[in-house]
Design an enzyme around this catalytic site. Structure first.
Site, mmCIF file in Angstrom:
data_model
loop_
_atom_site.group_PDB
_atom_site.id
_atom_site.type_symbol
_atom_site.label_atom_id
_atom_site.label_comp_id
_atom_site.label_asym_id
_atom_site.label_seq_id
_atom_site.Cartn_x
_atom_site.Cartn_y
_atom_site.Cartn_z
ATOM 1 N N CYS A 58 -67.293 59.782 -58.897
ATOM 2 C CA CYS A 58 -65.783 59.952 -58.584
ATOM 3 C C CYS A 58 -65.710 61.648 -58.704
ATOM 4 O O CYS A 58 -65.777 62.210 -59.604
ATOM 5 C CB CYS A 58 -65.266 59.419 -59.658
ATOM 6 S SG CYS A 58 -63.338 59.630 -59.227
ATOM 7 N N GLY B 120 -83.485 69.893 -54.532
ATOM 8 C CA GLY B 120 -82.703 69.838 -53.290
ATOM 9 C C GLY B 120 -83.496 70.667 -52.037
ATOM 10 O O GLY B 120 -83.667 70.236 -50.956
ATOM 11 N N GLN C 263 -86.826 67.157 -59.329
ATOM 12 C CA GLN C 263 -85.712 67.296 -58.447
ATOM 13 C C GLN C 263 -84.560 67.768 -59.197
ATOM 14 O O GLN C 263 -84.390 68.489 -59.739
ATOM 15 C CB GLN C 263 -85.509 65.831 -57.763
ATOM 16 C CG GLN C 263 -85.916 65.873 -56.191
ATOM 17 C CD GLN C 263 -85.072 66.543 -55.296
ATOM 18 O OE1 GLN C 263 -84.236 67.027 -55.701
ATOM 19 N NE2 GLN C 263 -85.474 66.676 -53.862
ATOM 20 N N MET D 21 -81.355 60.334 -51.245
ATOM 21 C CA MET D 21 -80.415 61.215 -50.987
ATOM 22 C C MET D 21 -79.766 60.699 -49.390
ATOM 23 O O MET D 21 -78.557 60.459 -49.215
ATOM 24 C CB MET D 21 -80.674 62.503 -51.098
ATOM 25 C CG MET D 21 -81.016 63.132 -52.513
ATOM 26 S SD MET D 21 -79.409 62.914 -53.570
ATOM 27 C CE MET D 21 -79.477 61.254 -54.397
ATOM 28 N N GLY D 22 -80.559 60.608 -48.560
ATOM 29 C CA GLY D 22 -80.297 60.390 -47.116
ATOM 30 C C GLY D 22 -79.854 59.034 -46.913
ATOM 31 O O GLY D 22 -79.086 58.849 -45.815
ATOM 32 N N THR E 294 -83.555 64.592 -43.844
ATOM 33 C CA THR E 294 -85.178 64.230 -44.263
ATOM 34 C C THR E 294 -85.284 65.077 -45.494
ATOM 35 O O THR E 294 -84.661 66.119 -45.723
ATOM 36 C CB THR E 294 -86.116 64.637 -43.143
ATOM 37 O OG1 THR E 294 -85.680 66.048 -42.815
ATOM 38 C CG2 THR E 294 -85.575 63.965 -41.918
ATOM 39 N N ARG F 23 -87.791 51.676 -45.903
ATOM 40 C CA ARG F 23 -86.630 52.677 -46.247
ATOM 41 C C ARG F 23 -85.371 51.947 -45.491
ATOM 42 O O ARG F 23 -84.341 51.842 -46.158
ATOM 43 C CB ARG F 23 -86.720 54.001 -46.288
ATOM 44 C CG ARG F 23 -87.685 54.580 -47.222
ATOM 45 C CD ARG F 23 -87.746 56.037 -47.241
ATOM 46 N NE ARG F 23 -88.291 56.962 -48.501
ATOM 47 C CZ ARG F 23 -88.364 57.836 -48.390
ATOM 48 N NH1 ARG F 23 -87.852 58.884 -47.585
ATOM 49 N NH2 ARG F 23 -88.972 58.352 -49.633
ATOM 50 N N ALA G 139 -87.797 61.971 -36.563
ATOM 51 C CA ALA G 139 -86.467 62.917 -36.334
ATOM 52 C C ALA G 139 -86.731 63.636 -35.421
ATOM 53 O O ALA G 139 -85.927 63.849 -34.436
ATOM 54 C CB ALA G 139 -85.873 63.530 -37.319
#
Length: 557
Positions: free
Chosen positions: A410, A492, A130, A177-178, A264, A201, A243
């Site tokens: 940040c 990604g 990843q 991530m989601g 997703t 999740r 979804a």
């Protein structure tokens, strides 16, 4: 025997100022690798999976054990090489060279596809890194929260006159991530309905404060969203479901959200997306028995979801791809207009990239949250006039729970990264912080990635697919003296669609660290300004001139 699965392991990084490695540089790399596999951080730590489908921290458990042992014995003039999660060599270099160099998931372009990767992966010859999984700088869902927040804020400005009050977001996915989406949406003032097929999740995101409430069914979810929007509240709702099913049902029902997106794990059709009508258990069995059937069914379902997203866009929803390559998957399945809605980078984020602004992050190796709060205060002190940034830091402190070692994300750029990091180094030197700080970033940054369906989509000069830039970024960060540097493929958006580089440096309070930080954290964001200036963006050209970057082809303009 499966050497990638060990249900008896629980990994947590050491805290405090006592080290077992020979220096803080190697102790930091070890702690960050361990932190990636902390059960409070990783999605499936027993299988070495950190996030993003099958994004791993190490290739297998024997490789993990050997990496840890090697980092403990590594000298300050040696460099460990890691090839797709396996430690393959230790070489004599010098004290200002990186202590670790990592290459993950890289394939010769003709063979850079999921089919070939999966063959190698099954044989134990590769792993999927990843972005921050295999480069040991994942900090949990916080790592993507601010970028998602910045995107939602930009959407509110573009589409809703700057106010998200009474508006709601429809999206999918509550993985590593989601999972950032619901919190980022509510921080920006939106309500959010997030569809997730794995109930564990949803429960995990509720436990960590990223989701407010779990709905029993779609009708219940819409009732919760409607009530919150009417009141002007910002509420996030997790809904167990598929979804593709839910998005299509909303189209048929004539219900149109204000914003539509998706996170997703569509980038990985084998491991990351549940086909319509399938249970989690059936999908797991089919991955072993007939992986091609899984991929086919998953991509067909993605096509259904993207058609629904296009229909919702036509009905008036502001619709964007959030970088999981679902448009490409649908396009491959015959959805010829899949790219009619834009990716989030060209639509909302690119002006920030032009100034080298991106997901700067740091981690307190002490394990003490107070060290992060002190650095938060230092950021406010050094950047006193940025109300938006101060607001972010205030919200982050109130609403983001630390996962594993305390950390902060940040978004700052070329003007600020080095001077902030130098201040942190000085705080370590003076004893204001209890232990050194690790400073890094996501690979999703302005100069470190080539990804034509995400970060480099629709570049001004058409250079979307040129991947020289992340290679140059990795080479420059290595030459500049970063503590560890990584070069990955496929993060990604999946195999064949991206190349990207990561960088991490340790602020241990030493004068040597001060020199390395000054080089690395200037040069790294400067490559982003360079890349965008080279592509013709005026914002980047102006930034380069203001910051006196030496860009030979632009110096005479």
């Amino acid at each position: 025997m499966n050497n990638r699965l060990d249900n008896n392991r629980t990994i947590r990084a050491p805290h405090g100022d006592k080290i077992s490695a020979k220096s803080w540089q190697t102790e930091a790399a070890k702690r960050m690798l361990m932190n990636n596999l902390d059960p409070d951080v990783a999605e499936h730590p027993h299988a070495l999976v950190v996030y993003g489908g099958i994004g791993r921290a190490a290739r297998d458990w024997p490789s993990y054990d050997k990496i840890i042992a090697t980092l403990d014995r590594l000298e300050d003039d040696e460099t460990l090489l890691v090839q797709s999660g396996k430690p393959v060599g230790v070489f004599k270099t010098h004290s200002n060279a990186p202590r670790v160099l990592i290459a993950n998931s890289n394939l010769v372009p003709h063979w850079a596809n999921w089919e070939h990767f999966n063959e190698l992966d099954k044989k134990g010859l590769m792993m999927y890194g990843q972005m921050t999984a295999g480069s040991w700088i994942y900090i949990g869902s916080q790592g993507i929260v601010q970028g998602t927040y910045e995107t939602f804020v930009a959407m509110a400005k573009q589409h809703f006159a700057g106010s998200a009050k009474g508006k709601w977001v429809l999206t999918g996915g509550l993985g590593g991530m989601g999972g950032a989406q619901p919190l980022a949406a509510t921080m920006a003032g939106f309500c959010a309905l997030v569809v997730e097929c794995d109930e564990t999740r949803i429960d995990f995101r509720i436990k960590t404060g990223y989701v407010d409430i779990k709905a029993n069914n779609l009708e219940h979810a819409l009732q919760l969203i409607t009530n919150a929007c009417v009141k002007g509240d910002a509420l996030s709702v997790g809904l167990l479901g598929n979804a593709a099913d839910v998005f299509s049902t909303l189209v048929k029902s004539g219900v149109t959200p204000d914003v539509v997106t998706d996170q997703t794990s569509a980038h990985d059709p084998l491991n990351g997306y549940l086909p319509q009508g399938w249970s989690m258990e059936h999908a797991a069995k089919m991955r072993e028995q007939d992986p091609k059937a899984v991929v086919t069914a998953a991509k067909q379902s993605m096509a259904v979801q993207v058609r629904a997203m296009l229909a919702l866009q036509q009905a008036g929803a502001a619709t964007t791809d959030y970088g999981n390559n679902i448009r490409q998957m649908a396009f491959d399945e015959g959805v010829t207009n899949a790219f009619d809605f834009p990716g989030f980078v060209p639509a909302y984020i690119r002006p920030l990239f032009c100034e080298g602004i991106g997901p700067f992050r740091w981690v307190a190796l002490s394990g003490d949250p107070e060290d992060i709060y002190k650095t938060d205060a230092k950021v406010k002190e050094l950047i006193p006039d940025d109300a938006h940034l101060h607001n972010w830091l205030d919200m982050a402190r109130k609403r983001i729970q630390f996962q594993g070692l305390p950390a902060r994300i940040c978004w700052v750029g070329l003007k600020d990264r080095a001077r902030l990091a130098l201040a942190f180094n000085n705080m370590v030197k003076n004893g204001e912080l209890k232990a050194p700080v690790v400073i890094g970033r996501d690979h999703l940054d302005s100069g470190s990635v080539a990804s034509p369906n995400r970060e480099t989509e629709a570049m001004l000069d058409g250079s979307d697919a040129v991947s020289d830039w992340p290679l140059l970024n990795a080479l420059l960060n290595t030459a500049s003296g970063a503590t560890w540097v990584s070069l990955h493929h496929g993060g990604g958006v999946g195999m064949g669609f991206s190349q990207h580089a990561g960088v991490v440096i340790v602020a241990d309070g030493s004068d040597e660290a001060k020199q390395r930080i000054a080089r690395v954290l200037w040069n790294d964001p400067a490559t982003g300004v360079m890349r965008h200036a080279d592509a013709g963006y005026d914002i980047a050209k102006n930034c380069a001139k203001e910051q006196n970057l030496d860009l030979p082809m632009l110096n005479e303009e």
